[in-house]
Write a protein that holds these residues in place. Structure first.
Motif, PDB file in Angstrom:
ATOM      1  N   SER A 166      -3.062   1.996   9.703  1.00  0.00           N
ATOM      2  CA  SER A 166      -3.818   2.408   8.545  1.00  0.00           C
ATOM      3  C   SER A 166      -3.029   3.300   7.596  1.00  0.00           C
ATOM      4  CB  SER A 166      -5.055   3.015   8.831  1.00  0.00           C
ATOM      5  OG  SER A 166      -4.935   4.240   9.765  1.00  0.00           O
ATOM      6  N   ALA A 167      -1.955   3.777   8.059  1.00  0.00           N
ATOM      7  CA  ALA A 167      -1.048   4.597   7.427  1.00  0.00           C
ATOM      8  C   ALA A 167      -0.404   3.892   6.262  1.00  0.00           C
ATOM      9  CB  ALA A 167      -0.217   5.392   8.254  1.00  0.00           C
ATOM     10  N   PRO A 168      -0.175   4.478   4.967  1.00  0.00           N
ATOM     11  CA  PRO A 168       0.591   3.846   3.913  1.00  0.00           C
ATOM     12  C   PRO A 168       2.063   3.468   4.301  1.00  0.00           C
ATOM     13  CG  PRO A 168      -0.418   5.865   3.204  1.00  0.00           C
ATOM     14  CD  PRO A 168      -0.440   5.905   4.627  1.00  0.00           C
ATOM     15  N   GLN A 169       2.458   2.323   3.986  1.00  0.00           N
ATOM     16  CA  GLN A 169       3.407   1.918   4.703  1.00  0.00           C
ATOM     17  C   GLN A 169       4.726   1.823   3.483  1.00  0.00           C
ATOM     18  OE1 GLN A 169       4.112   1.038   7.609  1.00  0.00           O
ATOM     19  NE2 GLN A 169       2.044   1.738   7.771  1.00  0.00           N
ATOM     20  N   VAL A 170       5.673   2.360   4.017  1.00  0.00           N
ATOM     21  CA  VAL A 170       6.850   2.878   2.731  1.00  0.00           C
ATOM     22  C   VAL A 170       7.858   1.982   3.229  1.00  0.00           C
ATOM     23  CG1 VAL A 170       8.336   4.502   1.852  1.00  0.00           C
ATOM     24  CG2 VAL A 170       5.896   5.030   2.703  1.00  0.00           C
ATOM     25  N   PRO A 171       8.637   1.111   2.551  1.00  0.00           N
ATOM     26  CA  PRO A 171       9.872   0.558   2.737  1.00  0.00           C
ATOM     27  C   PRO A 171      10.827   1.423   3.261  1.00  0.00           C
ATOM     28  CG  PRO A 171       8.787  -0.177   0.693  1.00  0.00           C
ATOM     29  CD  PRO A 171       8.318   0.979   1.027  1.00  0.00           C
ATOM     30  N   GLY A 172      11.846   0.740   4.325  1.00  0.00           N
ATOM     31  CA  GLY A 172      13.045   1.682   4.791  1.00  0.00           C
ATOM     32  C   GLY A 172      12.291   2.521   5.932  1.00  0.00           C
ATOM     33  N   THR A 173      11.123   2.179   6.449  1.00  0.00           N
ATOM     34  CA  THR A 173      10.706   3.165   7.810  1.00  0.00           C
ATOM     35  C   THR A 173      11.479   2.687   8.938  1.00  0.00           C
ATOM     36  OG1 THR A 173       8.648   3.551   6.397  1.00  0.00           O
ATOM     37  CG2 THR A 173       8.881   3.768   8.818  1.00  0.00           C
ATOM     38  N   ALA A 174      11.872   3.520   9.870  1.00  0.00           N
ATOM     39  CA  ALA A 174      12.202   3.120  11.113  1.00  0.00           C
ATOM     40  C   ALA A 174      11.473   3.706  12.222  1.00  0.00           C
ATOM     41  CB  ALA A 174      13.891   4.008  11.005  1.00  0.00           C
ATOM     42  N   ALA A 175      11.928   3.194  13.449  1.00  0.00           N
ATOM     43  CA  ALA A 175      11.274   3.582  14.683  1.00  0.00           C
ATOM     44  C   ALA A 175      12.019   3.501  15.762  1.00  0.00           C
ATOM     45  CB  ALA A 175       9.842   2.545  14.940  1.00  0.00           C
ATOM     46  N   HIS A 195       4.997  -1.829  15.265  1.00  0.00           N
ATOM     47  CA  HIS A 195       5.919  -1.418  14.366  1.00  0.00           C
ATOM     48  C   HIS A 195       6.761  -2.424  13.692  1.00  0.00           C
ATOM     49  CE1 HIS A 195       6.110   2.901  14.386  1.00  0.00           C
ATOM     50  NE2 HIS A 195       5.938   3.285  15.797  1.00  0.00           N
ATOM     51  N   ARG A 196       6.961  -3.586  14.480  1.00  0.00           N
ATOM     52  CA  ARG A 196       7.387  -4.748  14.079  1.00  0.00           C
ATOM     53  C   ARG A 196       6.707  -5.376  12.904  1.00  0.00           C
ATOM     54  NH1 ARG A 196       8.404  -7.081  18.330  1.00  0.00           N
ATOM     55  NH2 ARG A 196      10.789  -6.415  18.422  1.00  0.00           N
ATOM     56  N   ARG A 197       5.331  -5.429  13.226  1.00  0.00           N
ATOM     57  CA  ARG A 197       4.404  -6.019  12.480  1.00  0.00           C
ATOM     58  C   ARG A 197       4.430  -5.254  11.110  1.00  0.00           C
ATOM     59  NH1 ARG A 197      -0.488  -5.659  10.408  1.00  0.00           N
ATOM     60  NH2 ARG A 197      -0.880  -3.679  11.383  1.00  0.00           N
ATOM     61  N   LEU A 198       4.511  -4.079  11.069  1.00  0.00           N
ATOM     62  CA  LEU A 198       4.448  -3.183   9.811  1.00  0.00           C
ATOM     63  C   LEU A 198       5.725  -3.329   9.149  1.00  0.00           C
ATOM     64  CD1 LEU A 198       2.775  -0.129  11.386  1.00  0.00           C
ATOM     65  CD2 LEU A 198       1.635  -1.737  10.004  1.00  0.00           C
ATOM     66  N   GLY A 199       6.773  -3.971   9.790  1.00  0.00           N
ATOM     67  CA  GLY A 199       8.054  -4.138   8.846  1.00  0.00           C
ATOM     68  C   GLY A 199       8.968  -3.020   9.118  1.00  0.00           C
ATOM     69  N   HIS A 200       8.595  -2.324  10.177  1.00  0.00           N
ATOM     70  CA  HIS A 200       9.609  -1.182  10.359  1.00  0.00           C
ATOM     71  C   HIS A 200      10.966  -1.635  11.202  1.00  0.00           C
ATOM     72  CE1 HIS A 200       5.897   1.640  10.579  1.00  0.00           C
ATOM     73  NE2 HIS A 200       6.234   1.204   9.334  1.00  0.00           N
ATOM     74  N   ALA A 206      21.755   6.359   7.669  1.00  0.00           N
ATOM     75  CA  ALA A 206      22.530   6.589   6.191  1.00  0.00           C
ATOM     76  C   ALA A 206      23.135   5.101   6.022  1.00  0.00           C
ATOM     77  CB  ALA A 206      23.635   7.663   6.543  1.00  0.00           C
ATOM     78  N   GLU A 207      23.706   4.658   7.355  1.00  0.00           N
ATOM     79  CA  GLU A 207      24.387   3.208   7.214  1.00  0.00           C
ATOM     80  C   GLU A 207      23.114   2.092   6.373  1.00  0.00           C
ATOM     81  OE1 GLU A 207      25.488   2.101  10.866  1.00  0.00           O
ATOM     82  OE2 GLU A 207      27.283   3.638  11.042  1.00  0.00           O
ATOM     83  N   GLU A 208      21.733   2.266   6.941  1.00  0.00           N
ATOM     84  CA  GLU A 208      21.117   1.398   6.605  1.00  0.00           C
ATOM     85  C   GLU A 208      20.266   1.699   5.248  1.00  0.00           C
ATOM     86  OE1 GLU A 208      20.805  -1.477   7.965  1.00  0.00           O
ATOM     87  OE2 GLU A 208      22.073  -1.245   9.760  1.00  0.00           O
ATOM     88  N   GLY A 209      20.433   3.119   4.748  1.00  0.00           N
ATOM     89  CA  GLY A 209      19.795   3.468   3.599  1.00  0.00           C
ATOM     90  C   GLY A 209      18.642   3.901   3.890  1.00  0.00           C
ATOM     91  N   MET A 210      18.415   4.486   5.038  1.00  0.00           N
ATOM     92  CA  MET A 210      16.891   5.017   5.276  1.00  0.00           C
ATOM     93  C   MET A 210      16.928   6.530   5.441  1.00  0.00           C
ATOM     94  SD  MET A 210      15.562   2.041   7.725  1.00  0.00           S
ATOM     95  CE  MET A 210      16.987   2.007   8.961  1.00  0.00           C
ATOM     96  N   ASP A 211      15.708   7.045   5.464  1.00  0.00           N
ATOM     97  CA  ASP A 211      15.604   8.583   5.379  1.00  0.00           C
ATOM     98  C   ASP A 211      14.915   8.910   6.670  1.00  0.00           C
ATOM     99  OD1 ASP A 211      14.602  11.145   4.935  1.00  0.00           O
ATOM    100  OD2 ASP A 211      14.255  10.550   2.573  1.00  0.00           O
ATOM    101  N   SER A 235      13.212  11.503   7.262  1.00  0.00           N
ATOM    102  CA  SER A 235      11.718  11.801   7.010  1.00  0.00           C
ATOM    103  C   SER A 235      10.925  10.651   6.980  1.00  0.00           C
ATOM    104  CB  SER A 235      11.382  12.505   5.542  1.00  0.00           C
ATOM    105  OG  SER A 235      11.712  11.601   4.510  1.00  0.00           O
ATOM    106  N   ARG A 236      11.233   9.522   7.065  1.00  0.00           N
ATOM    107  CA  ARG A 236      10.205   8.470   7.362  1.00  0.00           C
ATOM    108  C   ARG A 236      10.340   7.723   8.518  1.00  0.00           C
ATOM    109  NH1 ARG A 236      12.146   7.069   2.058  1.00  0.00           N
ATOM    110  NH2 ARG A 236      13.273   5.315   2.998  1.00  0.00           N
ATOM    111  N   THR A 237      11.065   8.541   9.386  1.00  0.00           N
ATOM    112  CA  THR A 237      11.642   7.801  10.846  1.00  0.00           C
ATOM    113  C   THR A 237      10.713   8.380  11.947  1.00  0.00           C
ATOM    114  OG1 THR A 237      13.820   7.410  10.070  1.00  0.00           O
ATOM    115  CG2 THR A 237      13.368   7.810  12.374  1.00  0.00           C
ATOM    116  N   TYR A 238      10.231   7.644  12.820  1.00  0.00           N
ATOM    117  CA  TYR A 238       9.545   7.774  14.042  1.00  0.00           C
ATOM    118  C   TYR A 238      10.726   7.990  15.117  1.00  0.00           C
ATOM    119  CZ  TYR A 238       5.193   5.855  11.727  1.00  0.00           C
ATOM    120  OH  TYR A 238       4.180   5.945  10.741  1.00  0.00           O
TER     121      TYR A 238
END
Length: 248
Positions: free
Chosen positions: A14-23, A118-123, A181-186, A188-191
């Motif tokens: 239910s959390a807001p989904q932000v593009p570029g999230t990693a798990a 996590h895969r379903r959420l597009g992470h 950094a290689e994938e352009g992700m932050d 702060s959005r990483t699990y």
């Protein structure tokens, strides 16, 4: 902060989904119920792929490491010394056999569910572990996790040298930050899911640290900082076909 797995999944979905999230997922005692190295060496004994003398030395080193009497680099150096001059292909084949015979049934059912969510959420998914590629790659493949960062054994002309590039502690933190950094992700959005305070350098730099089957020190820190703390208990091979691999 201890949390029921079902409640955590509900919050995650239910959390807001932000593009570029990693798990990111640790391996031993996080995705699987025991230490992969144990299954690896038991299979080495069964198949006589490893020498008894070398296995005895490795067992002693691992015990000393688990009880805090040897650091990670010392333990890895001792356990990998006997593998020098072994063909890399043989080591990878040993890892596959260990997975089929032992490790597949050690994967937590909750871990499979969590990875799938996590895969379903597009992470973006990555398995990051201090274990070697021979131990970790079959688990990553089983869970359809395309990215793997692990301790890499050095190879020359197809043979192991006995040297290695670690993925542990501060090195694990650097590996993941470089990957992000290689994938352009932050970050702060990483699990990041882990059982051990050995992973504090990475847990402290990501925005969403989660303790799984936490060892006492990590459980204490998680409670102090109000990080989610999950307990996984169910294991076993999946009854249905594996989820399709991520799109690239």
């Amino acid at each position: 902060m201890k949390q029921a797995f079902s409640d955590y999944l509900a919050d995650l979905g239910s959390a807001p989904q932000v593009p570029g999230t990693a798990a990111c997922f640790d391996l031993d005692r996080t995705l699987i119920s025991d230490y992969s190295v144990k299954a690896f060496f038991l299979e080495g004994v069964r198949s006589r792929a490893l020498s008894i003398r070398g296995l005895a030395a490795q067992f002693v080193a691992l015990c000393r490491y688990r009880f805090g009497r040897l650091d990670y680099h010392g333990a890895m150096g001792a356990t990998l010394k006997d593998l020098a001059n072994m063909p890399e292909a043989d080591l990878m084949a040993l890892g596959e056999r260990a997975f089929r015979r032992r490790v597949a049934a050690m994967i937590y059912t909750e871990a499979r569910t969590l990875v799938a969510e996590h895969r379903r959420l597009g992470h973006w998914l990555v398995l990051v572990t201090s274990a070697t590629r021979a131990q970790a790659a079959p688990v990553a493949a089983s869970l359809s996790i395309a990215d793997l960062r692990c301790t890499e054994m050095q190879v020359s002309d197809g043979l192991l040298t006995g040297e290695f590039t670690p993925c542990h502690g501060e090195a694990k933190r650097r590996v993941v930050l470089d990957w992000l950094a290689e994938e352009g992700m932050d970050a702060s959005r990483t699990y990041f899911y882990s059982d051990s305070d050995d992973d504090l350098p990475l847990l402290e730099v990501v925005g969403k640290p989660v303790a799984v089957n936490a060892k006492p020190r990590l459980a204490e820190i998680s409670a102090e900082r109000r990080w989610p703390e999950l307990t996984f208990v169910e294991t076993g091979s999946p009854t249905s076909a594996s989820a399709p691999k991520e799109a690239t």
